[in-house]
Design a protein around this motif. Structure first.
Motif, PDB file in Angstrom:
ATOM      1  N   GLN A  51      36.561  47.266 -54.343  1.00  0.00           N
ATOM      2  CA  GLN A  51      36.613  48.616 -53.803  1.00  0.00           C
ATOM      3  C   GLN A  51      35.638  48.853 -52.657  1.00  0.00           C
ATOM      4  OE1 GLN A  51      39.021  50.601 -55.048  1.00  0.00           O
ATOM      5  NE2 GLN A  51      39.537  48.871 -56.354  1.00  0.00           N
ATOM      6  N   PHE A  52      34.614  48.022 -52.522  1.00  0.00           N
ATOM      7  CA  PHE A  52      33.551  48.303 -51.555  1.00  0.00           C
ATOM      8  C   PHE A  52      33.496  47.247 -50.461  1.00  0.00           C
ATOM      9  CE2 PHE A  52      32.113  49.972 -55.669  1.00  0.00           C
ATOM     10  CZ  PHE A  52      31.986  51.318 -55.343  1.00  0.00           C
ATOM     11  N   GLY A  53      33.354  47.687 -49.215  1.00  0.00           N
ATOM     12  CA  GLY A  53      33.106  46.779 -48.107  1.00  0.00           C
ATOM     13  C   GLY A  53      34.173  45.739 -47.891  1.00  0.00           C
ATOM     14  N   VAL A  54      35.446  46.089 -48.101  1.00  0.00           N
ATOM     15  CA  VAL A  54      36.542  45.129 -47.940  1.00  0.00           C
ATOM     16  C   VAL A  54      37.022  45.149 -46.488  1.00  0.00           C
ATOM     17  CG1 VAL A  54      38.850  44.468 -48.687  1.00  0.00           C
ATOM     18  CG2 VAL A  54      37.236  45.456 -50.339  1.00  0.00           C
ATOM     19  N   LEU A  55      36.875  44.011 -45.792  1.00  0.00           N
ATOM     20  CA  LEU A  55      37.382  43.861 -44.429  1.00  0.00           C
ATOM     21  C   LEU A  55      38.626  42.978 -44.483  1.00  0.00           C
ATOM     22  CD1 LEU A  55      34.085  43.319 -42.372  1.00  0.00           C
ATOM     23  CD2 LEU A  55      35.225  45.442 -43.026  1.00  0.00           C
ATOM     24  N   VAL A  56      39.780  43.582 -44.293  1.00  0.00           N
ATOM     25  CA  VAL A  56      41.051  42.885 -44.436  1.00  0.00           C
ATOM     26  C   VAL A  56      41.447  42.233 -43.117  1.00  0.00           C
ATOM     27  CG1 VAL A  56      41.843  44.418 -46.276  1.00  0.00           C
ATOM     28  CG2 VAL A  56      42.297  45.023 -43.894  1.00  0.00           C
ATOM     29  N   HIS A  62      46.666  47.607 -40.078  1.00  0.00           N
ATOM     30  CA  HIS A  62      47.510  48.667 -39.517  1.00  0.00           C
ATOM     31  C   HIS A  62      48.251  49.415 -40.612  1.00  0.00           C
ATOM     32  CE1 HIS A  62      46.526  46.891 -35.706  1.00  0.00           C
ATOM     33  NE2 HIS A  62      47.080  45.748 -36.036  1.00  0.00           N
ATOM     34  N   GLY A  63      47.906  50.680 -40.790  1.00  0.00           N
ATOM     35  CA  GLY A  63      48.638  51.527 -41.722  1.00  0.00           C
ATOM     36  C   GLY A  63      48.305  51.295 -43.181  1.00  0.00           C
ATOM     37  N   SER A  64      47.360  50.407 -43.495  1.00  0.00           N
ATOM     38  CA  SER A  64      47.072  50.103 -44.897  1.00  0.00           C
ATOM     39  C   SER A  64      46.033  51.043 -45.493  1.00  0.00           C
ATOM     40  CB  SER A  64      46.579  48.657 -45.033  1.00  0.00           C
ATOM     41  OG  SER A  64      45.282  48.525 -44.458  1.00  0.00           O
ATOM     42  N   GLY A  65      45.319  51.763 -44.624  1.00  0.00           N
ATOM     43  CA  GLY A  65      44.235  52.600 -45.115  1.00  0.00           C
ATOM     44  C   GLY A  65      42.937  51.834 -45.243  1.00  0.00           C
ATOM     45  N   GLU A  66      42.961  50.515 -45.046  1.00  0.00           N
ATOM     46  CA  GLU A  66      41.755  49.702 -45.038  1.00  0.00           C
ATOM     47  C   GLU A  66      41.515  49.218 -43.614  1.00  0.00           C
ATOM     48  OE1 GLU A  66      40.817  47.897 -49.173  1.00  0.00           O
ATOM     49  OE2 GLU A  66      42.895  47.323 -48.728  1.00  0.00           O
ATOM     50  N   TYR A  67      40.472  48.476 -43.392  1.00  0.00           N
ATOM     51  CA  TYR A  67      40.026  48.201 -42.043  1.00  0.00           C
ATOM     52  C   TYR A  67      39.559  46.760 -41.927  1.00  0.00           C
ATOM     53  CZ  TYR A  67      36.162  49.791 -44.921  1.00  0.00           C
ATOM     54  OH  TYR A  67      35.310  49.986 -45.966  1.00  0.00           O
ATOM     55  N   SER A  68      39.477  46.282 -40.690  1.00  0.00           N
ATOM     56  CA  SER A  68      39.081  44.893 -40.446  1.00  0.00           C
ATOM     57  C   SER A  68      37.732  44.795 -39.756  1.00  0.00           C
ATOM     58  CB  SER A  68      40.145  44.188 -39.588  1.00  0.00           C
ATOM     59  OG  SER A  68      40.320  44.865 -38.346  1.00  0.00           O
ATOM     60  N   VAL A  69      37.117  45.927 -39.417  1.00  0.00           N
ATOM     61  CA  VAL A  69      35.849  45.937 -38.692  1.00  0.00           C
ATOM     62  C   VAL A  69      34.857  46.835 -39.431  1.00  0.00           C
ATOM     63  CG1 VAL A  69      34.687  46.455 -36.513  1.00  0.00           C
ATOM     64  CG2 VAL A  69      37.041  45.605 -36.499  1.00  0.00           C
ATOM     65  N   ASP A 219      47.367  42.615 -52.657  1.00  0.00           N
ATOM     66  CA  ASP A 219      47.022  41.441 -53.430  1.00  0.00           C
ATOM     67  C   ASP A 219      47.180  40.166 -52.610  1.00  0.00           C
ATOM     68  OD1 ASP A 219      46.280  40.374 -56.105  1.00  0.00           O
ATOM     69  OD2 ASP A 219      48.224  39.389 -55.939  1.00  0.00           O
ATOM     70  N   ALA A 220      48.159  40.144 -51.716  1.00  0.00           N
ATOM     71  CA  ALA A 220      48.364  38.966 -50.876  1.00  0.00           C
ATOM     72  C   ALA A 220      47.343  38.885 -49.744  1.00  0.00           C
ATOM     73  CB  ALA A 220      49.774  38.994 -50.292  1.00  0.00           C
ATOM     74  N   ALA A 221      46.801  40.027 -49.316  1.00  0.00           N
ATOM     75  CA  ALA A 221      45.845  40.034 -48.208  1.00  0.00           C
ATOM     76  C   ALA A 221      44.425  39.729 -48.664  1.00  0.00           C
ATOM     77  CB  ALA A 221      45.875  41.398 -47.511  1.00  0.00           C
ATOM     78  N   LEU A 222      44.088  40.028 -49.912  1.00  0.00           N
ATOM     79  CA  LEU A 222      42.709  39.917 -50.371  1.00  0.00           C
ATOM     80  C   LEU A 222      42.104  38.517 -50.251  1.00  0.00           C
ATOM     81  CD1 LEU A 222      42.609  42.317 -53.444  1.00  0.00           C
ATOM     82  CD2 LEU A 222      41.313  42.509 -51.317  1.00  0.00           C
ATOM     83  N   PRO A 223      42.849  37.426 -50.509  1.00  0.00           N
ATOM     84  CA  PRO A 223      42.230  36.104 -50.343  1.00  0.00           C
ATOM     85  C   PRO A 223      41.775  35.809 -48.921  1.00  0.00           C
ATOM     86  CG  PRO A 223      44.202  35.938 -51.705  1.00  0.00           C
ATOM     87  CD  PRO A 223      44.192  37.315 -51.120  1.00  0.00           C
ATOM     88  N   HIS A 224      42.225  36.602 -47.954  1.00  0.00           N
ATOM     89  CA  HIS A 224      41.845  36.418 -46.556  1.00  0.00           C
ATOM     90  C   HIS A 224      40.883  37.510 -46.104  1.00  0.00           C
ATOM     91  CE1 HIS A 224      45.224  33.517 -46.151  1.00  0.00           C
ATOM     92  NE2 HIS A 224      45.822  34.343 -46.998  1.00  0.00           N
TER      93      HIS A 224
END
Length: 481
Positions: A51-56, A62-69, A219-224
């Motif tokens: 739940q915390f500090g996840v950089l996808v 895009h559009g996931s509500g999470e972020y990469s930066v 679930d598929a994005a989390l390993p990356h």
């Protein structure tokens, strides 16, 4: 911006020593919520993880509500020849599957494998990753620095045997490729003070993208992904400026800093200001681990005493599943089972805010006269107070029940809810006096859909008079001006 590699520079103190205190808190941040009580993979709260500090990866951003930066900006006052030590830390999800041995010598994947002391199930483990970087501040001011990093895909196998030494199954572990970049820039700000604005960005640059015909969920994005991402910053010469409680001269520059998905706090040894911990969890300056804490329980939503007691009540079957869920869960269960009575008693609570109070007590308060049976506090003294009609003067304006104010929580406030309310308008519901003679304003926030429920239940938010500003210089309806 130059691309660089980790290096050591002439430091007055080694990075390891400099980050000693911060690292203890950073470890708690790294594994915050890693596995929650009751520590079983089958528990509902352990099925939606990280739940915390996840950089996808950017393609999932895009559009996931999470972020990469993740972006940190703070102010520092480096001295000549200063070196900045940086340590990026995060977890890399490692997917674990369970296989059972068959009579023909082959293995088949199963959802559950029972062993004498533990029950093994599929689970995502967290592997700690660190990316260190040391760079001269002068180099940062001259164009910045960037450190690309990569973690290759890995697979591993662990054989499982019974008490007789026969192989009964195995664990398969796989880590996916992960790429990222740590970017640093620094700008000297104009003015009479030698202050530098430091920007540290952590970027997930992994090229993973959802397959058109494959799974495209989280679930598929989390390993990356980079998980529980946080950064420690340390100066060999100079200090950082508090972003929570800056000095007056730096307040305007602090307000212009932009922090995204993280918050920097001072975290140097012995209260020093030469280290910053930038965390995805809001902390106060100079956070520390309570000395009474017996060890890591990974679930900071509970206090240690309650969590240890509840863990001790798990059935033997539940403990077997917890031990098979994760090594850290097994350690938490074993810790709760082994705590001696004196340690449990120490968890019951500690008073850290005792201070000497001098001067005369307000009327109706203070110790009873020697030789009398009077209580230390005379309840009759309350007769002169009425929360509905009492008032306090703030900036020359009478503030009472019904007044409207702007909330300005100050340096005393470190609770996230208080910080988020800064600048919000509110209505004073009551003016309260405590036994120490302090005044508190009970308020409801304007626009809060639960405001009427708070009034019905008497569950208000509380601020002191110096933490509010009267609006429009008005007095409550029906009150004299």
């Amino acid at each position: 911006m130059t691309t660089t590699t980790p290096s050591a520079s002439g430091a007055e103190q080694s990075p390891k020593d400099r980050f000693g205190t911060a690292r203890k808190v950073a470890d708690a941040v790294l594994f915050e919520g890693y596995v929650l009580y009751p520590y079983r993979a089958s528990a509902a709260k352990n099925r939606m993880r990280w739940q915390f500090g996840v950089l996808v990866p950017p393609e999932w951003d895009h559009g996931s509500g999470e972020y990469s930066v993740q972006r940190t900006e703070c102010l520092m006052e480096p001295r000549r020849g200063a070196t900045l030590h940086v340590e990026l830390r995060f977890l890399h999800a490692q997917r674990r599957s369970v296989q059972q041995a068959r009579d023909d010598g082959e293995f088949e994947t199963v959802e559950r494998l029972e062993l004498p002391r533990r029950v093994l199930v599929p689970w995502d483990e967290g592997v700690e990753e660190r990316v260190p970087l040391s760079v001269d501040v002068a180099e940062l001011l001259d164009g910045g620095a960037a450190l690309p990093f990569s973690r290759a895909a890995q697979t591993g196998t662990e054989s499982l045997t019974d008490d007789a030494g026969r192989e009964v199954g195995r664990l398969l572990r796989r880590r996916e490729r992960l790429d990222g970049e740590l970017r640093l820039t620094a700008v000297e700000l104009p003015g009479p003070y030698s202050v530098v604005r430091l920007t540290a960005e952590v970027v997930n640059t992994s090229g993973w993208a959802p397959e058109p015909e494959g799974p495209s969920d989280r679930d598929a994005a989390l390993p990356h992904a980079l998980i529980s991402t946080h950064v420690m910053l340390g100066l060999t010469a100079g200090t950082f400026v508090s972003m929570t409680d800056p000095p007056q001269w730096a307040a305007a520059a602090v307000a212009e800093c932009r922090n995204e998905h993280t918050w920097p706090v001072l975290a140097g040894d012995d209260g020093r200001d030469d280290v910053v911990l930038s965390s995805p969890i809001i902390l106060e300056d100079h956070p520390h681990i309570a000395p009474e804490s017996p060890g890591a329980l990974y679930d900071a939503t509970e206090i240690d005493e309650i969590l240890a007691l509840r863990t001790a009540t798990l059935t033997e079957e539940e403990k077997r599943e917890a031990r098979g869920t994760d090594e850290r869960a097994a350690a938490a269960v074993d810790l709760a089972e082994s705590l001696p009575a004196e340690v449990m008693e120490r968890l019951h609570g500690a008073v850290r805010g005792l201070r000497e109070v001098t001067g005369e007590a307000p009327e109706g308060f203070g110790p009873a006269p020697v030789g009398t049976d009077l209580p230390w506090w005379d309840p009759a003294s309350d007769a002169g107070f009425d929360p509905d009609s009492d008032h306090v003067v703030v900036d020359g304006v009478r503030v009472a029940a019904g007044s409207r104010v702007e909330l300005r929580p100050g340096a005393r406030r470190t609770d996230a809810q208080d910080l988020f309310l800064r600048g919000r308008e509110a209505t004073v519901e009551a003016v309260l006096h405590d036994v120490d003679g302090l005044v508190h304003l009970a308020v409801t926030v304007d626009g809060d859909p639960g405001a009427q429920l708070r009034r019905d239940q008497g569950r208000f938010l509380y601020f002191q008079p110096d933490e509010v500003a009267p609006l429009d210089g008005t007095t409550p309806p029906g009150e004299p001006s």
